[in-house]
Write a protein that holds these residues in place. Structure first.
Motif, mmCIF file in Angstrom:
data_model
loop_
_atom_site.group_PDB
_atom_site.id
_atom_site.type_symbol
_atom_site.label_atom_id
_atom_site.label_comp_id
_atom_site.label_asym_id
_atom_site.label_seq_id
_atom_site.Cartn_x
_atom_site.Cartn_y
_atom_site.Cartn_z
ATOM 1 N N ALA A 14 4.880 63.495 -30.667
ATOM 2 C CA ALA A 14 6.070 64.608 -30.570
ATOM 3 C C ALA A 14 7.460 63.836 -30.876
ATOM 4 N N PRO A 15 7.708 63.528 -32.079
ATOM 5 C CA PRO A 15 8.939 62.937 -32.350
ATOM 6 C C PRO A 15 10.153 63.882 -32.128
ATOM 7 N N GLN A 16 11.048 63.348 -31.770
ATOM 8 C CA GLN A 16 12.533 63.954 -31.329
ATOM 9 C C GLN A 16 13.538 63.019 -31.640
ATOM 10 N N ALA A 17 15.027 63.461 -31.834
ATOM 11 C CA ALA A 17 16.180 62.628 -32.330
ATOM 12 C C ALA A 17 17.167 63.324 -31.753
ATOM 13 N N TRP A 18 18.069 62.456 -31.286
ATOM 14 C CA TRP A 18 19.673 62.967 -30.695
ATOM 15 C C TRP A 18 20.673 61.971 -31.418
ATOM 16 N N ARG A 19 21.748 62.675 -31.718
ATOM 17 C CA ARG A 19 22.877 61.761 -31.959
ATOM 18 C C ARG A 19 23.672 61.087 -30.762
ATOM 19 N N TRP A 20 24.282 60.111 -30.669
ATOM 20 C CA TRP A 20 24.509 59.521 -29.586
ATOM 21 C C TRP A 20 25.472 60.194 -28.527
ATOM 22 N N SER A 21 26.151 61.247 -29.439
ATOM 23 C CA SER A 21 27.300 62.176 -28.879
ATOM 24 C C SER A 21 26.458 63.238 -28.101
ATOM 25 N N ALA A 22 25.283 63.661 -28.391
ATOM 26 C CA ALA A 22 24.444 64.565 -27.477
ATOM 27 C C ALA A 22 23.664 63.875 -26.452
ATOM 28 N N VAL A 23 23.866 62.661 -26.144
ATOM 29 C CA VAL A 23 23.101 61.913 -25.150
ATOM 30 C C VAL A 23 24.060 61.671 -24.170
ATOM 31 N N MET A 24 23.595 62.210 -22.619
ATOM 32 C CA MET A 24 24.465 61.932 -21.780
ATOM 33 C C MET A 24 24.012 60.545 -20.916
ATOM 34 N N ASP A 25 22.722 60.383 -20.877
ATOM 35 C CA ASP A 25 22.031 59.209 -20.239
ATOM 36 C C ASP A 25 20.756 58.885 -20.732
ATOM 37 N N LEU A 26 20.639 57.675 -20.533
ATOM 38 C CA LEU A 26 19.232 56.889 -21.127
ATOM 39 C C LEU A 26 18.864 55.924 -20.328
ATOM 40 N N GLN A 27 17.748 56.141 -19.723
ATOM 41 C CA GLN A 27 17.281 55.202 -18.661
ATOM 42 C C GLN A 27 15.827 54.785 -19.098
ATOM 43 N N VAL A 28 15.373 53.528 -18.906
ATOM 44 C CA VAL A 28 14.101 52.962 -18.830
ATOM 45 C C VAL A 28 13.702 52.876 -17.700
ATOM 46 N N THR A 29 12.510 53.033 -17.255
ATOM 47 C CA THR A 29 11.957 52.987 -15.788
ATOM 48 C C THR A 29 10.449 52.175 -16.180
#
Length: 141
Positions: A14-29
Motif C-alpha cells: 500500500a505505497p503512499q508518499a508525502w512532501r516534507w511540507s505535508a508531514v507534521m511528525d514522523l516517529q519510528v517505534t
C-alpha cells in the motif's frame, strides 16, 4: 520507507508518499535496542551457530513508522530494521532527532546521500561509527 529531499515514501503493498511540507511528525517505534554486551553475545552466538552449520538467517527486526500529516491524519506502517542485531539507545535517539529535523525543514535527507557518495563505506559501520555519523548530520543544520 524511503526518505528523499522531496519527502517520505512508504513502499510495499500500500505505497503512499508525502512532501516534507505535508508531514507534521514522523516517529519510528519498536526499534530493536540492546546493550553492547547483548549485541556482542548475539553476534557471537550467530557466528558459533554458523560454524556448526546450525545457523539459519532470520528476518530483520520489524519496527513501525508513524507519519502524522498536517491534516492530522496518522498513518502507521511496518518497516524493517537495518541493524544486524540491534541499535544502541543513542543511535535511536540520534536518529529520531534527525527525523525531527527533516520534518521541521531544518535539515534534508540529501545529507545522507552526499555522505554516502563522499565516503563510500566498504563495510557495515559499527554502532559507535554510526553514532558519530548521526552526530555529524545533526551538527550540519
Amino acid at each position: 520507507m524511503l526518505l528523499s529531499p522531496v519527502g517520505v515514501r512508504i513502499t510495499g503493498p500500500a505505497p503512499q508518499a508525502w512532501r516534507w511540507s505535508a508531514v507534521m511528525d514522523l516517529q519510528v517505534t519498536d526499534a530493536p535496542v540492546r546493550s553492547t554486551l547483548v549485541r556482542w553475545a548475539a553476534r557471537g552466538l550467530s557466528v558459533a551457530a554458523a560454524a556448526l552449520d546450525a545457523w539459519v538467517p532470520g528476518s530483520p527486526a520489524e519496527m513501525t513508522v508513524a507519519i502524522t500529516t498536517m491534516q492530522g491524519e496518522r498513518i502507521e506502517s511496518p518497516v524493517f530494521s537495518g541493524a544486524a542485531t540491534a541499535y544502541t539507545q543513542r543511535e535511536v535517539d540520534l536518529s529520531l532527532g534527525l527525523l525531527a529535523r527533516f520534518t521541521r525543514g531544518e535539515s534534508s535527507p540529501a545529507a545522507l546521500t552526499t555522505w554516502w557518495d563522499d565516503v563510500q563505506p566498504g563495510e557495515v559501520l559499527r554502532s559507535r561509527e554510526r553514532e558519530a555519523v548521526l552526530e555529524g548530520w545533526l551538527g550540519m543544520a
